[in-house]
Enzyme design. Structure first.
Site, PDB file in Angstrom:
ATOM      1  N   TYR A 103      19.892  19.333 -16.309  1.00 56.90           N
ATOM      2  CA  TYR A 103      18.636  18.732 -16.766  1.00 56.90           C
ATOM      3  C   TYR A 103      18.203  17.594 -15.838  1.00 56.90           C
ATOM      4  CZ  TYR A 103      14.993  17.606 -20.166  1.00 56.90           C
ATOM      5  OH  TYR A 103      13.777  17.412 -20.766  1.00 56.90           O
ATOM      6  N   TYR A 139      14.505  18.985 -28.544  1.00 56.27           N
ATOM      7  CA  TYR A 139      14.293  20.435 -28.445  1.00 56.27           C
ATOM      8  C   TYR A 139      14.828  21.021 -29.753  1.00 56.27           C
ATOM      9  CZ  TYR A 139      13.587  19.910 -23.369  1.00 56.27           C
ATOM     10  OH  TYR A 139      13.112  19.544 -22.131  1.00 56.27           O
ATOM     11  N   HIS A 198      14.546   7.952 -19.166  1.00 54.24           N
ATOM     12  CA  HIS A 198      15.270   8.522 -20.310  1.00 54.24           C
ATOM     13  C   HIS A 198      16.704   8.790 -19.906  1.00 54.24           C
ATOM     14  CE1 HIS A 198      11.818  10.024 -23.076  1.00 54.24           C
ATOM     15  NE2 HIS A 198      11.512   8.873 -22.496  1.00 54.24           N
ATOM     16  N   PRO A 252       8.982  26.588 -19.456  1.00 54.31           N
ATOM     17  CA  PRO A 252       9.114  25.117 -19.435  1.00 54.31           C
ATOM     18  C   PRO A 252      10.272  24.583 -20.276  1.00 54.31           C
ATOM     19  CG  PRO A 252       7.125  25.795 -20.615  1.00 54.31           C
ATOM     20  CD  PRO A 252       7.717  27.022 -20.049  1.00 54.31           C
ATOM     21  N   LYS A 283      11.697  22.357 -15.635  1.00 57.44           N
ATOM     22  CA  LYS A 283      12.032  22.566 -14.220  1.00 57.44           C
ATOM     23  C   LYS A 283      10.839  22.910 -13.329  1.00 57.44           C
ATOM     24  CE  LYS A 283      16.163  21.513 -14.549  1.00 57.44           C
ATOM     25  NZ  LYS A 283      16.168  20.085 -14.318  1.00 57.44           N
TER      26      LYS A 283
HETATM   27  P1  FAS Z   1      -0.361  24.159  -9.174  1.00 54.18           P
HETATM   28  O1  FAS Z   1      -0.709  25.484  -9.803  1.00 54.18           O
HETATM   29  O2  FAS Z   1      -0.240  22.947 -10.011  1.00 54.18           O
HETATM   30  O3  FAS Z   1      -1.459  23.818  -8.055  1.00 54.18           O
HETATM   31  C1  FAS Z   1      -1.956  24.829  -7.194  1.00 54.18           C
HETATM   32  C2  FAS Z   1      -3.333  24.397  -6.726  1.00 54.18           C
HETATM   33  O4  FAS Z   1      -3.810  25.363  -5.774  1.00 54.18           O
HETATM   34  C3  FAS Z   1      -4.333  24.369  -7.870  1.00 54.18           C
HETATM   35  O5  FAS Z   1      -5.008  23.141  -7.890  1.00 54.18           O
HETATM   36  C4  FAS Z   1      -5.291  25.531  -7.549  1.00 54.18           C
HETATM   37  O6  FAS Z   1      -6.614  25.262  -7.931  1.00 54.18           O
HETATM   38  C5  FAS Z   1      -5.174  25.623  -6.038  1.00 54.18           C
HETATM   39  N1  FAS Z   1      -5.508  26.958  -5.520  1.00 54.18           N
HETATM   40  C6  FAS Z   1      -5.192  28.149  -6.050  1.00 54.18           C
HETATM   41  N2  FAS Z   1      -5.678  29.142  -5.279  1.00 54.18           N
HETATM   42  C7  FAS Z   1      -6.327  28.552  -4.231  1.00 54.18           C
HETATM   43  C8  FAS Z   1      -7.043  29.054  -3.115  1.00 54.18           C
HETATM   44  N3  FAS Z   1      -7.190  30.371  -2.908  1.00 54.18           N
HETATM   45  N4  FAS Z   1      -7.582  28.160  -2.258  1.00 54.18           N
HETATM   46  C9  FAS Z   1      -7.435  26.810  -2.448  1.00 54.18           C
HETATM   47  N5  FAS Z   1      -6.767  26.283  -3.500  1.00 54.18           N
HETATM   48  C10 FAS Z   1      -6.219  27.149  -4.387  1.00 54.18           C
HETATM   49  N6  FAS Z   1       6.404  22.346 -15.555  1.00 54.18           N
HETATM   50  C11 FAS Z   1       7.287  21.488 -16.090  1.00 54.18           C
HETATM   51  O7  FAS Z   1       8.167  21.008 -15.366  1.00 54.18           O
HETATM   52  N7  FAS Z   1       7.198  21.138 -17.404  1.00 54.18           N
HETATM   53  C12 FAS Z   1       6.203  21.616 -18.219  1.00 54.18           C
HETATM   54  O8  FAS Z   1       6.118  21.283 -19.386  1.00 54.18           O
HETATM   55  C13 FAS Z   1       5.246  22.507 -17.706  1.00 54.18           C
HETATM   56  N8  FAS Z   1       4.223  22.980 -18.472  1.00 54.18           N
HETATM   57  C14 FAS Z   1       3.329  23.866 -17.931  1.00 54.18           C
HETATM   58  C15 FAS Z   1       2.245  24.373 -18.686  1.00 54.18           C
HETATM   59  C16 FAS Z   1       1.338  25.287 -18.118  1.00 54.18           C
HETATM   60  C17 FAS Z   1       0.181  25.829 -18.943  1.00 54.18           C
HETATM   61  C18 FAS Z   1       1.492  25.700 -16.783  1.00 54.18           C
HETATM   62  C19 FAS Z   1       0.539  26.708 -16.157  1.00 54.18           C
HETATM   63  C20 FAS Z   1       2.546  25.194 -16.029  1.00 54.18           C
HETATM   64  C21 FAS Z   1       3.453  24.264 -16.586  1.00 54.18           C
HETATM   65  N9  FAS Z   1       4.502  23.718 -15.830  1.00 54.18           N
HETATM   66  C22 FAS Z   1       5.400  22.848 -16.343  1.00 54.18           C
HETATM   67  C23 FAS Z   1       4.662  24.079 -14.455  1.00 54.18           C
HETATM   68  C24 FAS Z   1       3.679  23.283 -13.648  1.00 54.18           C
HETATM   69  O9  FAS Z   1       3.807  21.931 -13.916  1.00 54.18           O
HETATM   70  C25 FAS Z   1       3.882  23.652 -12.216  1.00 54.18           C
HETATM   71  O10 FAS Z   1       5.265  23.725 -11.880  1.00 54.18           O
HETATM   72  C26 FAS Z   1       3.206  22.708 -11.244  1.00 54.18           C
HETATM   73  O11 FAS Z   1       1.842  22.644 -11.558  1.00 54.18           O
HETATM   74  C27 FAS Z   1       3.450  23.246  -9.845  1.00 54.18           C
HETATM   75  O12 FAS Z   1       2.627  22.572  -8.990  1.00 54.18           O
HETATM   76  P2  FAS Z   1       1.980  23.331  -7.727  1.00 54.18           P
HETATM   77  O13 FAS Z   1       3.040  24.138  -7.053  1.00 54.18           O
HETATM   78  O14 FAS Z   1       1.253  22.284  -6.997  1.00 54.18           O
HETATM   79  O15 FAS Z   1       0.978  24.418  -8.355  1.00 54.18           O
HETATM   80  C1  PHB Z   2       6.358  17.819 -21.611  1.00 55.33           C
HETATM   81  O1  PHB Z   2       6.471  16.630 -21.956  1.00 55.33           O
HETATM   82  O2  PHB Z   2       5.241  18.357 -21.350  1.00 55.33           O
HETATM   83  C2  PHB Z   2       7.591  18.667 -21.497  1.00 55.33           C
HETATM   84  C3  PHB Z   2       8.827  18.054 -21.488  1.00 55.33           C
HETATM   85  C4  PHB Z   2       9.977  18.844 -21.382  1.00 55.33           C
HETATM   86  C5  PHB Z   2       9.857  20.214 -21.289  1.00 55.33           C
HETATM   87  C6  PHB Z   2       8.610  20.838 -21.284  1.00 55.33           C
HETATM   88  C7  PHB Z   2       7.465  20.052 -21.395  1.00 55.33           C
HETATM   89  O3  PHB Z   2      10.979  20.988 -21.184  1.00 55.33           O
END
Ligand code: FAS
Ligand code: PHB
Length: 406
Positions: free
Chosen positions: A395, A205, A76, A297, A301
């Site tokens: 961005y 957005y 993009h 989100p 980031k």
């Molecule tokens: P994660 O949370 O993905 O992974 C951590 C892992 O550790 C998990 O698999 C968990 O099961 C494991 N774990 C936890 N405790 C443990 C323990 N005691 N022992 C062993 N394993 C354990 N980011 C964006 O950039 N754009 C978005 O749109 C966006 N939407 C999101 C929506 C939601 C609902 C959430 C919660 C987050 C969103 N995020 C978004 C942020 C998200 O993408 C995170 O930044 C990303 O998952 C980070 O990855 P990790 O640091 O690997 O953490």
């Molecule tokens: C998504 O595609 O999930 C998405 C993209 C941009 C954002 C947040 C979520 O800022």
């Protein structure tokens, strides 16, 4: 009988942070093992991020796991901010000397990393219980857990806490040594995934008096939409029809006229918070990604800040094992936090400008006054090339910091 495993780096968590770090360390010949609380399928069931910064995409290529991303990911060059029916395009490529982002889902990149790890014969221990970190401030840290009812110990040189916001790693840093910065937003995001063609080829957005909305996608046939909702809403309050009807009211009119609706594949509500734990290290424990920080989100980031932490830690550990130079180890947190705070501010700023704060008192001013400030902020930054350049630079992602030469 306690089973004991020896490795160089123990990684807690098989989300994108842990898997990407494991793959990069492996490419440098650094032994690592990942322990994960849930199953791999459960990890893949989390529908989250969709936008990869240029730096993240380059890191995935460096890890040798970019075939699918380069084949199926969509580059993009811009995105839009809509204020009511007015659509303003942020020309990222034009304003940043050609930098872009890749639209490729977190689930897809996580699956690619899982497959690469399995192909390399690297160990990921799933469904572990009672993970605990020990002696992290010593030269002989270890990790204990239960797997299939059996106690296991991993003896290692370093521990990477990639276990997300609810993990055990951050809690291992003594509370007296941790400073936690937090802001919880007075609204959430209701996300919907559908096998329908995206309403626009680029993200939109949307700022509207009814609240924020985001039109995103996963491919030319799969869309991802979000609506700002009150924190009191439950996903069961939102039928698909109710979602589509509200989304149509928040999209700019010409986009709404092109909206193709269909059954939701996934629907969930996520709360929004800004959170940073300082420092991001303690002894030989290093926090990575959501274990250390969370962003709303709105700036795309979250996953991308996790990637820049991975890049910093992987470079430092490579120096340690390649040259024995341990001087950078103590710089990890300082380096990582510089970029984290830029991502935190951008996400906080975009959230303030684009959401409706309802009747919430915002700090020491009324919602109306805060709204006027934010309307002016948004119109300045979208209405001038200099302002759009600031948004574009953030961005696509600020450059990753190289390890400074001594
Ligand atoms: P994660 O949370 O993905 O992974 C951590 C892992 O550790 C998990 O698999 C968990 O099961 C494991 N774990 C936890 N405790 C443990 C323990 N005691 N022992 C062993 N394993 C354990 N980011 C964006 O950039 N754009 C978005 O749109 C966006 N939407 C999101 C929506 C939601 C609902 C959430 C919660 C987050 C969103 N995020 C978004 C942020 C998200 O993408 C995170 O930044 C990303 O998952 C980070 O990855 P990790 O640091 O690997 O953490
Ligand atoms: C998504 O595609 O999930 C998405 C993209 C941009 C954002 C947040 C979520 O800022």
């Amino acid at each position: 009988m306690m089973k004991t495993i020896k490795t160089q780096v123990a990684i807690i968590g098989a989300g994108p942070s842990g898997l990407l770090l494991g793959q990069l360390l492996h490419k440098q010949g650094i032994q690592n093992i990942i322990v994960e609380r849930v199953t791999g399928d459960y990890v893949l069931g989390r529908i989250r991020a969709g936008i990869l910064e240029q730096g993240f995409a380059d890191l995935v290529r460096e890890a040798g796991v970019s075939e699918n991303m380069d084949k199926f990911g969509d580059v993009h060059e811009g995105f839009e901010i809509a204020v009511g029916d007015e659509r303003i395009r942020i020309n990222m490529a034009g304003l940043t000397g050609g930098k872009t982002v890749v639209c490729y889902g977190q689930v897809d990149i996580t699956k690619d990393l899982m497959d690469a790890r399995a192909e390399a014969g690297l160990e990921t221990l799933y469904e572990v219980e009672s993970t605990e970190l020990h002696d992290v401030d010593s030269e002989t840290p270890s990790v204990t857990f239960i797997q299939n009812g059996e106690p296991v110990t991993i003896k290692c040189d370093y521990i990477a806490g990639c276990d997300g916001f609810h993990g055990v790693s951050r809690q291992t840093i003594p509370e007296t040594l941790r400073t936690e910065h937090e802001r919880v937003y007075p609204f959430g995001w209701l996300g919907l995934l559908s096998d329908t063609p995206p309403v626009s080829p680029e993200l939109i957005y949307c700022k509207t008096p009814r609240g924020f909305a985001l039109a995103s996608m996963r491919s030319e046939t799969r869309s991802r939409y979000y609506l700002q909702v009150p924190l009191t809403d439950k996903v069961e309050d939102w039928s698909d029809d109710k979602f589509w009807t509200e989304l149509k009211k928040r999209l700019p009119a010409d986009a709404a006229s092109k909206l193709v609706t269909g059954p939701s594949i996934e629907k969930s509500i996520a709360p929004l918070r800004s959170f940073v734990c300082e420092p991001m290290q303690y002894g030989n424990l290093f926090l990575v990604g959501d274990a250390a920080h969370i962003v709303p989100p709105t700036g795309a980031k979250g996953l991308n800040l996790a990637a820049s932490d991975v890049a910093t830690l992987y470079k430092i550990l490579t120096k340690v094992y390649e040259t024995g130079d341990k001087r950078y180890l103590q710089q990890y947190s300082e380096i990582a936090l510089r970029r984290v705070w830029h991502g935190e501010r951008f996400s906080w700023w975009m959230s303030n400008m684009l959401h409706d704060y309802g009747n919430v008192q915002v700090g020491d001013m009324t919602k109306e006054t805060f709204t006027r400030f934010m309307e002016s902020e948004l119109s300045y930054y979208t209405g001038t090339e200099e302002g759009r350049k600031v948004i574009a630079q953030q961005y696509v992602g600020l450059p990753y910091e190289e390890l400074s030469d001594y």
